[in-house]
Design an enzyme around this catalytic site. Sequence first.
Site, PDB file in Angstrom:
ATOM      1  N   GLY B   8      14.083  -7.307   4.007  1.00 15.99           N
ATOM      2  CA  GLY B   8      13.458  -6.865   5.252  1.00 15.99           C
ATOM      3  C   GLY B   8      13.613  -7.876   6.366  1.00 15.99           C
ATOM      4  O   GLY B   8      12.645  -8.191   7.081  1.00 15.99           O
ATOM      5  N   SER B  10      15.422  -7.754   9.166  1.00 18.21           N
ATOM      6  CA  SER B  10      15.980  -7.329  10.453  1.00 18.21           C
ATOM      7  C   SER B  10      15.060  -7.631  11.623  1.00 18.21           C
ATOM      8  O   SER B  10      15.499  -7.758  12.749  1.00 18.21           O
ATOM      9  CB  SER B  10      16.305  -5.835  10.409  1.00 18.21           C
ATOM     10  N   ARG B  11      13.746  -7.727  11.364  1.00 18.90           N
ATOM     11  CA  ARG B  11      12.809  -7.968  12.485  1.00 18.90           C
ATOM     12  C   ARG B  11      11.516  -8.561  11.959  1.00 18.90           C
ATOM     13  O   ARG B  11      11.344  -8.727  10.747  1.00 18.90           O
ATOM     14  CB  ARG B  11      12.547  -6.662  13.240  1.00 18.90           C
ATOM     15  N   ASN B  87       9.912  -9.537   1.075  1.00 20.58           N
ATOM     16  CA  ASN B  87       9.172  -9.393   2.334  1.00 20.58           C
ATOM     17  C   ASN B  87       9.149  -7.958   2.853  1.00 20.58           C
ATOM     18  O   ASN B  87       8.243  -7.589   3.589  1.00 20.58           O
ATOM     19  CB  ASN B  87       9.794 -10.334   3.381  1.00 20.58           C
ATOM     20  N   SER B 144      -0.782  -9.428   0.865  1.00 24.14           N
ATOM     21  CA  SER B 144      -1.671  -9.351   2.027  1.00 24.14           C
ATOM     22  C   SER B 144      -3.100  -9.541   1.547  1.00 24.14           C
ATOM     23  O   SER B 144      -3.434  -9.129   0.424  1.00 24.14           O
ATOM     24  CB  SER B 144      -1.531  -7.975   2.686  1.00 24.14           C
ATOM     25  N   TYR B 157      -1.949   1.091   1.330  1.00 28.43           N
ATOM     26  CA  TYR B 157      -1.336  -0.217   1.585  1.00 28.43           C
ATOM     27  C   TYR B 157      -2.025  -1.295   0.752  1.00 28.43           C
ATOM     28  O   TYR B 157      -1.368  -2.144   0.127  1.00 28.43           O
ATOM     29  CB  TYR B 157      -1.468  -0.530   3.077  1.00 28.43           C
ATOM     30  N   ALA B 159      -3.623  -0.902  -2.046  1.00 31.12           N
ATOM     31  CA  ALA B 159      -3.234  -0.712  -3.455  1.00 31.12           C
ATOM     32  C   ALA B 159      -1.859  -1.307  -3.719  1.00 31.12           C
ATOM     33  O   ALA B 159      -1.635  -1.967  -4.752  1.00 31.12           O
ATOM     34  CB  ALA B 159      -3.238   0.774  -3.800  1.00 31.12           C
ATOM     35  N   LYS B 161      -0.383  -3.778  -2.207  1.00 29.53           N
ATOM     36  CA  LYS B 161      -0.392  -5.248  -2.156  1.00 29.53           C
ATOM     37  C   LYS B 161      -1.185  -5.848  -3.317  1.00 29.53           C
ATOM     38  O   LYS B 161      -0.831  -6.922  -3.828  1.00 29.53           O
ATOM     39  CB  LYS B 161      -0.950  -5.719  -0.812  1.00 29.53           C
TER      40      LYS B 161
END
Lengths: 81, 249
Positions: B8, B10-11, B87, B144, B157, B159, B161
Site C-alpha cells: 500500500g 502509493s499514498r 500497511n 490500529s 475495521y 475487528a 485490526k
Amino acid sequence: MTEDQIYAAIVEIISQTLDDKGLDVPEITPATEVLGDELGIDSLDLATLVSELEKKIGFDPFAKGFIEFKTVGELTKLYVR
Amino acid sequence: MRHVIVTGGSRGLGAVMIEGLLADGYRVSTCSRKKTDNIARLEAHPEYGPYFFWQACEVGEADQVDAFVEAAVAWAGDDGLWGLVNNAGVAQAGILASFPNVESERIIKINLLGTIQMARAASKVMLAQKPSENQGGRIINISSIIGTRGYNGLSAYSASKAGVDGFSRALARELGRRQITVNSVAPGYVATEMSSTLSPSQLKQIVGRTPLGRLADEDDILNAVRFFLSDGARMITGQTLIIDGGIST
C-alpha cells in the site's frame, strides 16, 4: 527435475536441517516418515523444507490446500509433474 | 543492502514509509492497485529509483500477492528479503445495522486476509534463505488502536485490526526460532486520509483527550517501523506498539 533429483534435493535439505539443529543424520529412505520421531523434524522445519523446495522446483503443491503425506517418498511424488 | 516490502505504498502513510526507508538505505518494494504519480516519481528518482520496485497488486487476492512477492524478490536478487511491512488497508465508517455486508467483507479481505497472505508469501522467502544469506527477518503489521479500543461506527475495521494483532502474536511464536520477528504497530488517530472517515468535531475531541495534545503524523509511525526493522529490535516479537500520544493510557 526428475523424481530422483527431487528425492535427492529433499534428502539434502533434511540432512542440512538436522545438521543445523545439531542432530545426528540417520539413514533416510523413501519410507522414512518426515515428521516421525526417527528424524526430529518439526512443523517449522517442514515449512522451511517446503519453502526451499518451492525455491528450487518452482511450485508449491500445498498452495491450493492440504495434501496428506507421511514419508519422504510420498513427499517426493507431490513434486513430480 | 536489506530489502523491505511495504504494501500500500502509493499514498498516505505507505508513501511516507517508502521514501523514509529508501532514504535510510533500504531497497524497497511496494504494490498498490494502480500506479500513482508518487510511484512514477520514485521510479524516476535519480537516487532512489534503482532501489525501488513497484508492481500492481490487489492485496487480498492471494494469486496477485504471491506473484508480487515473487517478482519483488526476483528483482532484489541476492538481497533476498529482510522485512515486510503490511500497511495496505481500507477504512469505512458506518453503524453496523446499516453497513453493507459487502463493505465488511472488503475491509476484512484487505486488512486481515491480505496481511495473512502477504506474511505467508514473505515468510516462505525468509525461511528459505540460508543463514549465509539473510538470516532472520522482520514482519511488521500496521494495525490500529481501534482494534483494541473500538470506535463508534468502525466495528468491521476494529475487528480487522484486532485480528491483525492476534495474527502477529501467533505468527511470532511460529517464526521465532528462525529469528524472524513479528510485531504490530498500532497508530492512534493519524492525520492521514484514513482519518478522513472521522468528522472534524470527532477529530477535535480526540486531540483534546490526547495527553501529547496532537494527532500522530506519518513520521511518528515510520519511526516505530524503523525501530522494528533494525537490529536493535531483534529481541522483540509478538508485541503491539501503540503510537497514540497517550490517549489509550
